[in-house]
Design an enzyme around this catalytic site. Structure first.
Site, PDB file in Angstrom:
ATOM      1  N   HIS A 176      32.414  38.590  28.558  1.00 21.67           N
ATOM      2  CA  HIS A 176      32.143  39.929  29.019  1.00 21.67           C
ATOM      3  C   HIS A 176      30.563  39.778  29.192  1.00 21.67           C
ATOM      4  O   HIS A 176      30.031  40.473  29.945  1.00 21.67           O
ATOM      5  CB  HIS A 176      32.601  40.913  27.933  1.00 21.67           C
ATOM      6  CG  HIS A 176      34.200  40.953  27.829  1.00 21.67           C
ATOM      7  ND1 HIS A 176      34.915  40.595  26.504  1.00 21.67           N
ATOM      8  CD2 HIS A 176      35.383  41.291  28.635  1.00 21.67           C
ATOM      9  CE1 HIS A 176      36.018  40.846  26.569  1.00 21.67           C
ATOM     10  NE2 HIS A 176      36.606  40.977  28.062  1.00 21.67           N
ATOM     11  N   LYS A 182      47.084  48.455  23.468  1.00 23.94           N
ATOM     12  CA  LYS A 182      47.149  46.842  23.230  1.00 23.94           C
ATOM     13  C   LYS A 182      47.058  46.837  21.692  1.00 23.94           C
ATOM     14  O   LYS A 182      47.160  45.770  21.443  1.00 23.94           O
ATOM     15  CB  LYS A 182      45.842  46.523  23.900  1.00 23.94           C
ATOM     16  CG  LYS A 182      45.844  45.955  25.340  1.00 23.94           C
ATOM     17  CD  LYS A 182      44.704  45.263  25.663  1.00 23.94           C
ATOM     18  CE  LYS A 182      45.026  44.552  27.094  1.00 23.94           C
ATOM     19  NZ  LYS A 182      43.588  43.894  27.560  1.00 23.94           N
ATOM     20  N   ARG A 194      38.333  35.553  36.384  1.00 23.27           N
ATOM     21  CA  ARG A 194      38.223  34.156  35.554  1.00 23.27           C
ATOM     22  C   ARG A 194      38.949  33.121  36.351  1.00 23.27           C
ATOM     23  O   ARG A 194      38.814  31.876  36.328  1.00 23.27           O
ATOM     24  CB  ARG A 194      38.806  34.397  34.092  1.00 23.27           C
ATOM     25  CG  ARG A 194      38.021  35.135  33.357  1.00 23.27           C
ATOM     26  CD  ARG A 194      38.654  35.613  32.097  1.00 23.27           C
ATOM     27  NE  ARG A 194      40.068  36.393  32.401  1.00 23.27           N
ATOM     28  CZ  ARG A 194      40.653  36.783  31.583  1.00 23.27           C
ATOM     29  NH1 ARG A 194      40.586  36.539  30.158  1.00 23.27           N
ATOM     30  NH2 ARG A 194      41.718  37.739  31.876  1.00 23.27           N
ATOM     31  N   SER A 231      40.115  37.660  24.884  1.00 27.63           N
ATOM     32  CA  SER A 231      40.045  38.298  23.610  1.00 27.63           C
ATOM     33  C   SER A 231      41.287  38.001  22.546  1.00 27.63           C
ATOM     34  O   SER A 231      41.283  37.458  21.404  1.00 27.63           O
ATOM     35  CB  SER A 231      40.147  39.788  23.747  1.00 27.63           C
ATOM     36  OG  SER A 231      38.823  40.161  24.339  1.00 27.63           O
TER      37      SER A 231
HETATM   38  N1  COA Z   1      35.644  36.953  30.046  1.00 28.18           N
HETATM   39  C1  COA Z   1      36.461  37.037  29.017  1.00 28.18           C
HETATM   40  N2  COA Z   1      37.558  37.754  28.991  1.00 28.18           N
HETATM   41  C2  COA Z   1      38.182  38.606  29.942  1.00 28.18           C
HETATM   42  C3  COA Z   1      37.075  38.778  31.043  1.00 28.18           C
HETATM   43  C4  COA Z   1      35.740  37.900  31.027  1.00 28.18           C
HETATM   44  N3  COA Z   1      35.109  37.980  32.039  1.00 28.18           N
HETATM   45  N4  COA Z   1      37.711  39.706  31.783  1.00 28.18           N
HETATM   46  C5  COA Z   1      38.680  39.952  31.330  1.00 28.18           C
HETATM   47  N5  COA Z   1      39.001  39.338  30.162  1.00 28.18           N
HETATM   48  C6  COA Z   1      39.999  39.559  29.314  1.00 28.18           C
HETATM   49  C7  COA Z   1      39.846  40.312  28.245  1.00 28.18           C
HETATM   50  O1  COA Z   1      39.350  40.092  26.972  1.00 28.18           O
HETATM   51  C8  COA Z   1      41.433  40.926  28.212  1.00 28.18           C
HETATM   52  O2  COA Z   1      42.034  39.913  27.216  1.00 28.18           O
HETATM   53  P1  COA Z   1      43.117  40.425  26.200  1.00 28.18           P
HETATM   54  O3  COA Z   1      44.275  41.025  27.137  1.00 28.18           O
HETATM   55  O4  COA Z   1      43.322  39.182  25.676  1.00 28.18           O
HETATM   56  O5  COA Z   1      42.611  41.321  25.435  1.00 28.18           O
HETATM   57  C9  COA Z   1      41.944  40.632  29.493  1.00 28.18           C
HETATM   58  O6  COA Z   1      41.265  39.751  30.112  1.00 28.18           O
HETATM   59  C10 COA Z   1      42.037  41.944  30.318  1.00 28.18           C
HETATM   60  O7  COA Z   1      41.485  42.950  29.756  1.00 28.18           O
HETATM   61  P2  COA Z   1      40.328  43.948  29.796  1.00 28.18           P
HETATM   62  O8  COA Z   1      39.281  43.245  30.726  1.00 28.18           O
HETATM   63  O9  COA Z   1      39.844  44.491  28.592  1.00 28.18           O
HETATM   64  O10 COA Z   1      40.841  45.015  30.687  1.00 28.18           O
HETATM   65  P3  COA Z   1      42.086  45.407  30.371  1.00 28.18           P
HETATM   66  O11 COA Z   1      43.200  45.019  31.385  1.00 28.18           O
HETATM   67  O12 COA Z   1      42.466  45.521  28.841  1.00 28.18           O
HETATM   68  O13 COA Z   1      41.720  47.017  30.872  1.00 28.18           O
HETATM   69  C11 COA Z   1      41.323  49.085  32.138  1.00 28.18           C
HETATM   70  C12 COA Z   1      42.092  47.614  31.893  1.00 28.18           C
HETATM   71  C13 COA Z   1      40.791  49.679  30.802  1.00 28.18           C
HETATM   72  C14 COA Z   1      40.211  48.809  32.857  1.00 28.18           C
HETATM   73  C15 COA Z   1      42.488  49.724  32.697  1.00 28.18           C
HETATM   74  O14 COA Z   1      43.696  49.524  32.072  1.00 28.18           O
HETATM   75  C16 COA Z   1      42.336  51.093  33.026  1.00 28.18           C
HETATM   76  O15 COA Z   1      41.373  51.378  33.904  1.00 28.18           O
HETATM   77  N6  COA Z   1      42.833  51.898  32.294  1.00 28.18           N
HETATM   78  C17 COA Z   1      42.617  53.477  32.663  1.00 28.18           C
HETATM   79  C18 COA Z   1      43.842  54.160  33.080  1.00 28.18           C
HETATM   80  C19 COA Z   1      43.741  54.095  34.708  1.00 28.18           C
HETATM   81  O16 COA Z   1      43.010  54.729  35.424  1.00 28.18           O
HETATM   82  N7  COA Z   1      44.946  53.442  35.119  1.00 28.18           N
HETATM   83  C20 COA Z   1      44.882  53.164  36.484  1.00 28.18           C
HETATM   84  C21 COA Z   1      44.288  52.170  37.063  1.00 28.18           C
HETATM   85  S1  COA Z   1      45.261  50.669  36.472  1.00 28.18           S
END
Ligand code: COA
Length: 172
Positions: free
Chosen positions: A18, A42, A92, A130
């Site tokens: 990140h 989560k 990734r 994560s």
């Molecule tokens: N390096 C390391 N890890 C990464 C990464 C990177 N460059 N990019 C993503 N990840 C990992 C994260 O750590 C996470 O791992 P985990 O699942 O083991 O915790 C996973 O990839 C993806 O999670 P993250 O990047 O935290 O995004 P998310 O998918 O949890 O979050 C939101 C998604 C919050 C952006 C999305 O749910 C959202 O927009 N929510 C609001 C509601 C909404 O508008 N919904 C409509 C659109 S879907």
């Protein structure tokens, strides 16, 4: 006009993957907001406040154009509220593509003004998530290559605390 981007996520906890993405985004946009979701779908191990403090220590203190904020509800509504023009997402591996494409398409559908900008993760961080880091930390493995020192310490403390609570609850 100031070009603002939003880097959204749960960041439980923030990793070098990140950190690398946000630093690169900060070179492209005038301002980048790391927007931490308040929606605990989560079951995060770190509270919202703990996640924010870790991000502050690792990302925002060293860069003037990186800010941190909390959002709830739809991401596109938050984009509108902040006047941001782009969502930053890290890609990734091919496996990320389908989920990310769906999310970008839904967001585009909800608000045509919003663009999603993908940055390819460096090979060094392309396998980090994560969840995996939490698993390694829980089992006492070395995570220093994957997360900043502050995060490694916080994870160690968190699992020590959990272990002590488990021992206590088994005893009584
Ligand atoms: N390096 C390391 N890890 C990464 C990464 C990177 N460059 N990019 C993503 N990840 C990992 C994260 O750590 C996470 O791992 P985990 O699942 O083991 O915790 C996973 O990839 C993806 O999670 P993250 O990047 O935290 O995004 P998310 O998918 O949890 O979050 C939101 C998604 C919050 C952006 C999305 O749910 C959202 O927009 N929510 C609001 C509601 C909404 O508008 N919904 C409509 C659109 S879907």
């Amino acid at each position: 006009m100031t070009k603002i981007a939003v880097y959204p996520g749960s960041f439980d906890p923030v990793t070098y993957g990140h950190v690398h993405i946000i630093q690169r985004a900060a070179k492209i946009f005038d301002k980048v907001i790391m927007a931490v979701t308040d929606d605990n779908y989560k079951n995060t191990i770190f509270s919202l406040e703990e996640r924010l403090n870790l991000i502050k220590a690792c990302c925002t203190q060293k860069n003037k154009n990186i800010e941190i904020d909390v959002f709830n509800g739809l991401l596109v509504d938050y984009m509108e509220k902040t006047g941001a023009v782009a969502i930053i997402r890290g890609l990734r591996a091919v496996s990320d593509f389908e989920y990310e494409m769906q999310m970008a398409s839904i967001n585009k559908h909800l608000n045509r003004r919003v663009e999603t900008v993908f940055l390819m993760s460096d090979a060094e961080y392309s396998f980090i998530s994560s969840t995996m880091i939490k698993n390694v930390a829980r089992l006492g493995g070395d995570i220093s290559h994957f997360v900043p020192e502050e995060v490694a310490i916080a994870l160690k403390e968190k699992y020590k605390e959990k272990y002590i609570n488990k021992v206590k609850s088994n005893r009584y």
